[in-house]
Enzyme design. Structure first.
Site, PDB file in Angstrom:
ATOM      1  N   TRP A   1     -53.707  49.979  11.685  1.00 39.42           N
ATOM      2  CA  TRP A   1     -53.848  50.195  10.247  1.00 39.42           C
ATOM      3  C   TRP A   1     -55.279  49.988   9.781  1.00 39.42           C
ATOM      4  CZ3 TRP A   1     -50.465  53.134   8.173  1.00 39.42           C
ATOM      5  CH2 TRP A   1     -49.151  53.141   8.655  1.00 39.42           C
TER       6      TRP A   1
ATOM      7  N   ASP B   1     -55.367  43.684   3.333  1.00 39.07           N
ATOM      8  CA  ASP B   1     -54.112  44.438   3.380  1.00 39.07           C
ATOM      9  C   ASP B   1     -53.045  43.493   3.918  1.00 39.07           C
ATOM     10  OD1 ASP B   1     -51.937  45.991   3.949  1.00 39.07           O
ATOM     11  OD2 ASP B   1     -52.984  47.398   5.271  1.00 39.07           O
TER      12      ASP B   1
ATOM     13  N   LYS C   1     -41.817  46.012   3.387  1.00 39.92           N
ATOM     14  CA  LYS C   1     -41.559  45.098   4.491  1.00 39.92           C
ATOM     15  C   LYS C   1     -40.932  43.804   3.945  1.00 39.92           C
ATOM     16  CE  LYS C   1     -44.928  47.734   6.685  1.00 39.92           C
ATOM     17  NZ  LYS C   1     -44.259  48.759   7.453  1.00 39.92           N
TER      18      LYS C   1
END
Lengths: 407, 407
Positions: free
Chosen positions: B123, B207, B231
């Site tokens: 990511w 993040d 999530k």
């Protein structure tokens, strides 16, 4: 959270309330009931809709069936992609300008051309401003407010001042303006009236956020049609694009050639298309509910059925306005009246009386009829989930209120 | 749609299934039950959650209470704004770069400085690429893959090659890498180890999409923390930002000074903040469910409770790996093991055996343990909605499978 949480759904209050909000707006109860079950356990998988992998076959079926039902409802030709994304109409103000500028420059091998906008209400006003912010050379081919001092009448195409076709990157219009109650009269923008070379060469982009699926639209005459879900389609959080595939393919390197800016990756139409709307995690719930609404509409006679009901509902309310001897006064010119958002004033714009009307409606369970804060007055929104009987309920209240306060 | 739609919710299959997907992932059943009722009729208003006006007092309460519960869970200081938006982490790859470049240029009165990225997994790799696409000068201050040939170990800060503080627009890191099973060891990025001038002058951006609310985070040491909901928080479709207010205020004209591009309007943090997350129609459902998850977590002992459970769950699975005498092999270095996503191979990466393990789990109702398609192997995700007992259920299956296939 209330504990223990309910396992039996209470819908008893829904019939009491008639929600005429301009969006987010009413959804069919049967769709919401099915969505509620799917949230807990999608089709006996033991996994809820929002807990599925977005890359699973199960979710792919949800996407595919939503797409296929939308294709059937709007007769979308094979050479058009259906894409699901996020960010609403407002994000599309940026994305349409950026993608069409890139397309135009790549296609013609020169700096991007002009963005033509038909400015017919508050939303198209925002769109042209954002097109300019994004670095586009913009032109208002018509601007109702500049002409009339307010939004209320769409000028006929022969009065529009179009850019030369060879220098024009898109023609953008908003099919229905929710704030101002202005809509292109059916069957929609008369594209055949555009000059031949313009019609053949300039990509036409439509914001149909607030009237999609309420009447047929000639998809093949457009390069792009987009809509946020939260009026005729589903819950907020998903934006749907119907895009000519050639427009997507033309996009060479995700940026605007000849020195234009790069387009943020989630706004690049080609990325969405190349990844079948799974470029990043999609708004699964809003997509699924939209799909259920499509199915529901098919069972209700499709777009033809919706068009018929829309005309009937609008007719009921507008004729009540017209027969009120000036007690109610539509804010929109007769040729540009929206079937979706009926906007009107009471006794020439009597704020006090309008406030009383809102209260009067509320007492009868009719909610959200206050006009948009920027224009005032009354607004009754008659989206697809509102029935003809619902419109009759509104009309009854209007007649009763008029009887009490006119004269 | 199945007719008649259910009014009693069937949750019987949920306990049978243990969903260890990496996201979208499990949500608490009680939260889903409450959401289901709210979809039909929000608190007796007769209007469903997604049919409310997003500008109504009712929805404002939903927003306010979600924000206030998140503030309490993470001890967010007063000088930080909590913002709800759309587009997921991927859109934030663009937005963080664009907004921080603009902030930096405005603050220092010069062209934007360098964007520093700690590249510790898939990511953050995407984030640095997008930062560069957006026109930023980027620098990988550490890149595990370049160093080790794969993502698996986060280098200590003293090995990072930071840009000079005066020329640096941000330091970006991803706290937990879902694909690679890599996480900064608790209590998180050791910001105090950064050189003084760097720590004091360079905005730090995190993040935390996949581990927020699983342990405390020092908000005041960051300029921006963002996370997609799907999530530990809620359904896909909402992205939450925790942003230092001074960063928002510094933003002069929505564009990057000194010749940088304009930022699409929905990506401008200042717009979101100035309009209290109602700049455009928000993803109401995902926000509401996230709020219910916050409330649920508070009732479960808050972030401290989640941290304790997370450690225990991770400990259970990793010790099963470590005690398997090489049958299971973690893919991540011991110091960088993720508590959220446990990634491992079986018998040195035996595809056939790994496929059998996935099937073996499925037969026991344990779903979605296949590793990410880009790295293979097995991945078990232990987000907040997974209980310690759930982890034990996985460990039991692992032991049984090992007993059958080792040796």
């Amino acid at each position: 959270m209330s504990f223990p949480p309910p396992t039996t759904l209470d819908t008893s209050n829904r019939s009491r309330i008639l929600n005429l909000g301009a969006g987010p707006s009413s959804l069919p109860t049967s769709v919401l009931l099915q969505s509620a079950q799917d949230l807990l356990d999608y089709k006996g998988t033991g996994i809820g809709l929002c807990e599925l992998s977005h890359r699973s076959g199960t979710f792919k079926q949800i996407l595919d069936s939503a797409e296929s039902d939308l294709r059937s409802l709007l007769s979308i030709p094979e050479d058009y992609a259906v894409l699901f994304t996020q960010g609403g109409g407002t994000e599309q103000f940026s994305a349409t300008a950026l993608n069409l500028l890139a397309y135009d420059a790549a296609r013609h091998g020169r700096a991007p051309g002009t963005l033509d906008y038909a400015v017919t209400g508050s939303w198209s006003s925002k769109a042209i401003k954002e097109g300019e912010r994004m670095g586009g050379r913009v032109k208002a081919v018509t601007d109702s407010k500049k002409r009339d001092g307010k939004f209320g009448r769409i000028a006929p195409i022969e009065e529009w001042e179009l850019s030369p076709a060879s220098e024009c990157a898109m023609l953008y219009y908003c099919d229905n303006e929710t704030v101002d109650g202005v809509e292109f009269p059916s069957p929609g923008l008369p594209i055949h009236q555009l000059p031949d070379d313009y019609r053949k060469n300039v990509p036409i982009v439509a914001d149909c956020s607030s009237n999609i699926l309420s009447r047929p639209i000639d998809v093949a005459a457009h390069s792009l049609i987009f809509f946020g879900a939260q009026k005729n389609v589903g819950p907020p959080g998903v934006t749907i694009l119907i895009a000519r595939k050639s427009l997507l393919a033309r996009h060479p390197d995700e940026s605007i050639p000849f020195g234009g800016p790069r387009i943020p990756t989630t706004l690049v139409y080609k990325n969405l298309a190349d990844n079948s709307s799974l470029y990043n995690t999609p708004p699964m719930f809003s997509i699924h509910v939209s799909g259920l609404v499509f199915r529901h509409l098919i069972e209700q006679g499709g777009v033809k059925g919706a068009e018929q009901r829309s005309s009937e509902k609008a007719q009921l309310v507008y004729s009540t306005i017209d027969e009120s001897k000036g007690f109610y006064e539509g804010t929109t010119s007769a040729t540009s009246r929206s079937r979706m958002n009926v906007t009107f004033r009471i006794k020439g714009g009597d704020d006090g009386l309008e406030g009383k009307f809102v209260e009067f409606c509320k007492e009868r369970g009719i909610e959200q009829v206050k006009g948009h804060r920027s224009v005032g007055g009354i607004r009754a929104s008659l989206y697809n989930a509102i029935s003809v009987d619902d419109a009759k309920r509104l009309v009854e209240a209007m007649r009763e209120f008029c009887g009490q306060h006119s004269g």
